[in-house]
Write a protein that holds these residues in place. Structure first.
Motif, short mmCIF file in Angstrom:
data_model
loop_
_atom_site.label_atom_id
_atom_site.label_comp_id
_atom_site.label_asym_id
_atom_site.label_seq_id
_atom_site.Cartn_x
_atom_site.Cartn_y
_atom_site.Cartn_z
N ILE A 41 75.19 23.56 46.20
CA ILE A 41 74.59 24.88 46.46
C ILE A 41 73.15 24.95 45.93
O ILE A 41 72.27 25.49 46.60
N ASP A 42 72.92 24.38 44.75
CA ASP A 42 71.58 24.51 44.18
C ASP A 42 70.57 23.58 44.83
O ASP A 42 69.37 23.67 44.57
N MET A 67 62.97 32.32 49.80
CA MET A 67 64.17 32.61 49.02
C MET A 67 63.84 33.28 47.68
O MET A 67 62.94 32.84 46.97
N HIS A 116 65.48 34.82 43.84
CA HIS A 116 66.46 34.34 42.86
C HIS A 116 67.06 35.50 42.09
O HIS A 116 66.35 36.42 41.70
N SER A 154 75.70 31.19 45.04
CA SER A 154 75.65 31.55 46.46
C SER A 154 74.20 31.73 46.89
O SER A 154 73.33 32.00 46.06
N ILE A 155 73.99 31.55 48.16
CA ILE A 155 72.71 31.95 48.77
C ILE A 155 73.07 32.81 49.97
O ILE A 155 73.68 32.33 50.93
N ASP A 185 71.92 35.01 53.12
CA ASP A 185 70.77 35.05 54.01
C ASP A 185 71.09 35.97 55.18
O ASP A 185 71.71 35.56 56.15
N SER A 206 74.65 39.11 45.67
CA SER A 206 73.62 38.34 46.39
C SER A 206 73.60 38.75 47.87
O SER A 206 72.54 38.81 48.49
N LYS A 240 69.26 33.67 46.21
CA LYS A 240 70.07 32.62 45.58
C LYS A 240 70.55 33.05 44.21
O LYS A 240 69.77 33.55 43.40
N TRP A 241 71.84 32.86 43.97
CA TRP A 241 72.40 33.11 42.64
C TRP A 241 73.07 31.83 42.16
O TRP A 241 73.96 31.30 42.84
#
Lengths: 291, 795
Positions: free
Chosen positions: B33-34, B41, B43, B205-206, B208, B267, B279-280
């Motif tokens: 994920i990272d 993006m 944060h 998570s991200i 979008d 998020s 992004k978290w």
């Protein structure tokens, strides 16, 4: 795990380091191995305005034994260097036994003995070892160098007596006057865990008789404990089981442990006693085998 | 002329094929994920409560908004305005996304800051001022059930105490009667301490949200992406086809990545509000103090025993600590998971279990940490009760198990609490284990060592456990039935892509699923791509946990391969110009029954599907299959450990560990062995060093890897692995689940061994973890050591 904003400098000379520390006015921290400082910064428990990285300084990564028998460890000598040292394994059994017990292999690759002493964590292993050996540090500031016995160097948990613009350049173990013996034992729940309790014993012997003894304890007080009474009963005597028992008991008395999730105070005292007894007994067994 | 293939050579069943995944993992080319970076993006960082229980008087976010680079600050009030302050848990409770009224555990999410980079976001969190009014803290069930205890869940209408549920199963009257007839009743109180799955990769998570297309894409660390899609659709009221959940490579899960956490939800909302990807990435402490823990159950256990050692009945009373929200990930019928699978390998006529769940001011979760829903507790309690009973009777612990085992000819067998087991060779597994460890010799050695003051001990743990939920009749999560599916598409050159609704997180699905296809179709495993985790492309599935993937999704892979093969058979008949009935199959080829040398390979059939299909046959070579298993699979494990306890320090060292696993047919033996070794290591960790506890103020002890210990290569013992194979009678390839067996069965072996070493000192139990100081206390005080390790606060 994101540190606060800080300024970063990596000078090439010790003089520049000291000037930067001076300009930092107490808000600067020295970065050597970073094995304590960086986690503290990432947790924002520490938020220095300036980090002075000394890793570019040349000529501080040594450890050596001088002709007089004194041992010198430079500010950039890594734990791993000491762990693999042939010098230590032949000259200094207490240090040699402690070196592979420092944290874990990853920490040992970067962390330094001098950094560990300066960090003054009561659970730091090297402070107990160097205290037992009667060692001192050499500090350098704007006015030159001075030596400070490790016993006096630590002023409390995570506190040392350095001025804000001083830096320790090396740690020194004075030359022994007899045959060296001793060891370091600690209990850790897992490799890399802080010690539940640890005991460092350093002896200088002439035949069966103890010329000098140092006993220091890890993780059982607000700072490293120099168990001088325990060491004193050994001096001038042979290591009979009565003497060993007496020293072990006094070491347990010297301990000031607190109960926590690593164990009760009583248990930690018991460990200190057990470790001192085991190290000293082992010395006598070695003597007997030699005889 | 084509020939039948050597199955091992093509990487089929039984091949210890190297893991395909590892090519990218060991080169640092995984896609976690990272690793994902999207244009523009932002944060997100979460502000967590330092208090365990407190009313929120006010939250002042003004200073955070003032920091350059801060784009959004979310509080519970803002979530509430969008009806998102609370969300449903997987156990029909609710959980706060961001606290509105009060905080209920240390580490609870109070606010979050979205900024240009994570440093600024963290600065923003530090600038938020929260005014808390402290409330009484409750850190164990005794405190929770006290008559004057404050009600933690005062948000819930009709909740006037801290009881989350009461639940029972079994035959109470029959059990009571059997206990009246007992020669001896063996009783024991046990605690399985709170532990944490601790995947190396924390959650993240991200989100979008694309305003132009109205599509929401969420990259996240989920073991069950399809369930997340459904939940987001229902909770956030977004259309399901406009939600795409993508689980990339996962750095471990162990049950921790089954639930939906507040961070994911925040998020998503943050992306909708900022119209930018958000992004978290959770940090380690956040993971340890707020996400799904495992265990934390107390047991009052009783066995009614006949003089000859036969168990007449079992009575279990559990009290489980669920923290502030009842958020267990488990099938909805069963409030305490599959705790009632206990004693499944023993032939016992009567059993009763009563379970009470309580709320405390601790983190919620109760996830199935590498187990099939509380099975770890069930089997640990079972095997500790069994050892105590054997000791109480003065019987040999192996013999006691043997006379109580379900016999090989007694299947299908109804377990004491009503499950149906279908296969096993329990006594044989035990015998293999005893032989391997040298049982009789060790007992002699132990005796001799005792005379010299050395304390040796041997511990046995034997168990069968239910893996592979469903069937769909009995197993569902929030009403969604537990089955799985697979989709197989064979390209014209004989290469293929397989997709399932499972979600690999280290189990090696990419490797293993291809081996099942290879076994069924004779396509070399290397020719098959396996994909999972993207809900836009993967077929529906319930995800990977509870050792359910091979039993359910793996079975679906078999079934879909058979569908493809059925179609390929038609193509083969066409190519060979014979009728389908005249065709036979051997691995990798069809041939004419009367002329074995006349055949076509599966690859030739694939080409024909695109270039030379018979009239009336749909082109292409692909299929999908949904698989609803008829029953759970019941693997068996026998774990034996020998230890030496230092009588002076209480430190215990493992001498040997023997594991005998019967998980049916092994698809990739190397992967199975890896799973068992990993499971044993987690078992050792829980028995030896691991726990999360709380001080009187509700502070979590175990919030980082300095306090919550993961064993390293230095202390992990060596393992000797053995196998017995009893194929699963209903699984298409005879496989059973295995991923969790050793974690489930292992802990009792270590604990039983230490208790055995202390035999004769009057010590009957030390609760896990068996830290040296607890063993020392038991040895010197000659009493049991119970409960969670205390956070002592003397001087």
């Amino acid at each position: 795990m994101y540190p606060s904003r800080f300024r970063y400098e990596a000078p090439a000379t010790i003089e520049e380091v000291i000037d930067l520390l001076h300009d930092g006015g107490g808000e600067a921290k020295v970065l050597a191995g970073g094995q304590s400082l960086i986690p503290l910064m990432k947790l924002r428990f520490a938020a220095p305005e300036l980090v002075v990285d000394i890793n570019r300084l040349a000529g501080l990564d040594y450890h050596r034994v001088d002709p007089d028998g004194s041992i010198h460890v430079g500010a950039l000598c890594r734990h791993a260097d000491l762990e693999r040292s042939v010098l230590l394994s032949s000259k200094q059994p207490t240090m040699a036994e402690a070196a592979p017990l420092i944290a874990d292999p990853i920490v040992r690759t970067r962390g330094t003995l001098v950094g560990s002493l300066c960090h003054a964590d009561p659970q730091g292993d090297w402070a107990a070892v160097v205290t037992a050996l009667g060692g001192y540090v050499v500090a350098q500031g704007r006015d030159g160098r001075r030596t400070i016995p490790v016993d006096e160097f630590v002023s409390g948990p995570f506190q040392n007596v350095l001025a804000y613009d001083e830096i320790v350049v090396e740690a020194v173990i004075p030359p022994p006057t007899g045959t060296v013996a001793g060891g370091y034992l600690k209990l850790e729940r897992r490799v890399g865990d802080f010690a539940t309790a640890g005991s460092a014993v350093a002896l200088e012997l002439s035949g069966d008789v103890v010329l000098r003894a140092g006993i220091a304890l890890t993780g059982v007080g607000a700072s490293t404990i120099n168990a001088t009474n325990s060491a004193a009963v050994l001096t001038g005597r042979a290591l009979t089981s009565e003497v060993i028992g007496e020293a072990a008991d006094l070491a347990a008395v010297a301990a000031q442990p607190k109960s926590d999730h690593r164990g009760s105070a009583e248990y930690k005292r018991h460990l200190v006693r057990t470790f001192v007894e085991r190290i000293l007994t082992r010395v006598t067994e070695t003597q007997q085998r030699a005889a | 002329m084509t020939q039948a293939l050597d199955e091992i050579k093509i990487g089929g069943m039984g091949a210890s094929r190297r893991r395909v995944e590892d090519n990218r993992f060991i080169r640092g080319r995984g896609n976690y994920i990272d690793d994902i970076v999207l244009p523009g993006m932002l944060h997100m960082e979460i502000l967590r409560s330092p208090m365990a229980h407190a009313r929120i008087r006010s939250i002042d976010t003004s200073k955070a908004w003032d920091i350059p680079g801060v784009r959004l600050v979310l509080t519970g009030e803002m979530m509430a305005a969008r009806n998102l302050a609370w969300m449903p848990t997987l156990s029909y409770d609710t959980q706060a996304v961001l606290a509105t009224d009060k905080v209920r555990f240390q580490g609870q999410e109070v606010a979050c800051v979205i900024a240009d980079d994570p440093y600024i976001a963290k600065d923003g969190c530090d600038a938020i001022v929260v005014d808390y009014e402290p409330l009484p803290v409750i850190v164990n069930p005794t405190q929770a059930l006290a008559t004057d205890a404050p009600v933690i869940r005062d948000d819930k209408v009709n909740q006037h105490d801290n009881v989350a549920f009461d639940w029972e199963v079994g035959d109470k009257e029959g059990t009571d009667r059997a206990f009246e007839q007992a020669h001896l009743v063996s009783k024991i109180k046990l605690h399985y301490p709170r532990s944490h799955p601790s995947p190396l990769e924390c959650c993240g998570s991200i989100a979008d949200f694309d305003r132009a297309t109205s599509k929401l894409t969420v990259y996240m660390t989920s073991q069950a992406p399809h369930i997340v899609r459904a939940a987001v659709a229902m909770v956030a009221e977004l259309p399901e086809h406009m939600i795409r959940i993508v689980s990339p490579d996962l750095g471990g899960g162990f049950g921790n990545k089954v639930p939906i956490y507040p961070g994911y939800v925040m998020s998503i909302l943050a992306s909708i509000l900022t119209e930018r990807p958000v992004k978290w990435i959770e940090d380690r402490s956040g993971n340890l103090i707020s996400t799904g823990f495992g265990r934390d159950v107390y047991l009052d256990g009783e066995l009614a025993l006949r003089e000859d050692g036969k168990i007449l009945a079992v009575r279990m009373k559990t009290t489980s600590d669920h923290g502030a929200f009842f958020a267990d990930a488990q099938p909805s019928k069963f409030k305490i998971g599959l705790m009632h699978s206990a004693f499944a390998c023993y032939d016992i006529p009567y059993a009763h279990l009563s379970a009470r769940g309580v709320y405390t001011t601790k983190a919620p979760g109760g996830v199935a940490y590498r187990c099939s829903f509380r099975v770890t507790e069930a089997m640990f309690f079972q095997e500790r009760m069994v050892q105590a009973a054997a000791d109480d009777l003065g019987m040999d612990q192996a013999e006691f198990r043997r006379i109580n085992f379900v016999r090989d000819d007694d299947f299908p067998h109804r377990t004491p609490y009503g499950f149906l087991t279908d296969s096993g060779q329990y006594a044989k597994c035990l015998d293999v284990g005893l032989e391997a460890i040298g049982y009789a010799e060790f007992l002699k050695e132990k005796e001799e060592a005792r005379k010299r003051g050395r304390l040796l001990g041997i511990g046995i743990s034997t168990m069968t456990e239910p893996l592979g939920a469903g069937n769909s009749r009995e197993y569902d999560i929030l009403g969604i039935k537990m089955f799985d599916s697979a989709e197989l598409r064979v390209h014209m050159t004989g290469k293929a892509i397989l997709r399932t609704g499972a979600m690999n997180q280290g189990q090696g699905h990419q490797t293993t699923w291809a081996q099942i296809v290879a076994h069924e179709l004779g396509l070399p495993a290397d020719d098959i791509t396996v994909e999972e985790g993207d809900t836009d492309t993967a077929p529906f599935g319930m995800g990977t946990y509870a050792s359910r993937s091979t039993p359910v999704a793996g079975a679906a892979v078999s079934m879909v391969s058979r569908k493809v093969k059925a179609k390929a058979r038609k193509l083969a008949a066409h190519l060979l110009e014979v009728s389908e009935e005249d065709i036979e199959w051997e691995l990798g080829r069809f041939y004419v029954r009367s002329a074995r040398d006349r055949g076509v390979s599966i690859q030739e059939c694939a080409m024909a599907a695109y270039s030379n299909m018979p009239d009336g046959l749909e082109p292409g070579l692909e299929a999908n299959a949904y698989y609803d298993p008829p029953n759970l699979t019941w693997p068996f494990g026998c774990y034996i450990a020998t230890v030496e306890v230092d009588p002076v320090t209480g430190v215990w060292d493992v001498l040997r560990v023997v594991a005998v696993d019967d998980c049916g047919v092994r698809i990739n033996p190397m992967i199975v062995e890896g799973q068992i070794m990993g499971g044993l290591t987690e078992a050792y960790a829980m028995a030896n060093m691991q726990f999360i506890t709380f001080d009187a103020e509700g502070n979590c002890v175990g919030s980082n890897f300095m306090d919550y210990l993961i064993p390293s290569a230095w202390e992990t013992p060596g393992y000797e692995l053995h196998e017995v194979v009893t194929p699963c009678p209903h699984h298409p390839i005879g496989a059973k689940g295995v991923g969790e067996c050793a974690t489930v069965g292992g802990p009792a072996a270590f604990v039983n061994a230490v208790i055995d070493a202390l035999k004769g000192t009057g010590v009957r139990n030390i609760d896990m973890p068996l830290l040296p100081d607890r063993v020392y206390e038991a040895l010197t005080q000659k009493h049991d050591v119970s409960g969670a390790p205390p956070v002592r606060t003397d001087n």
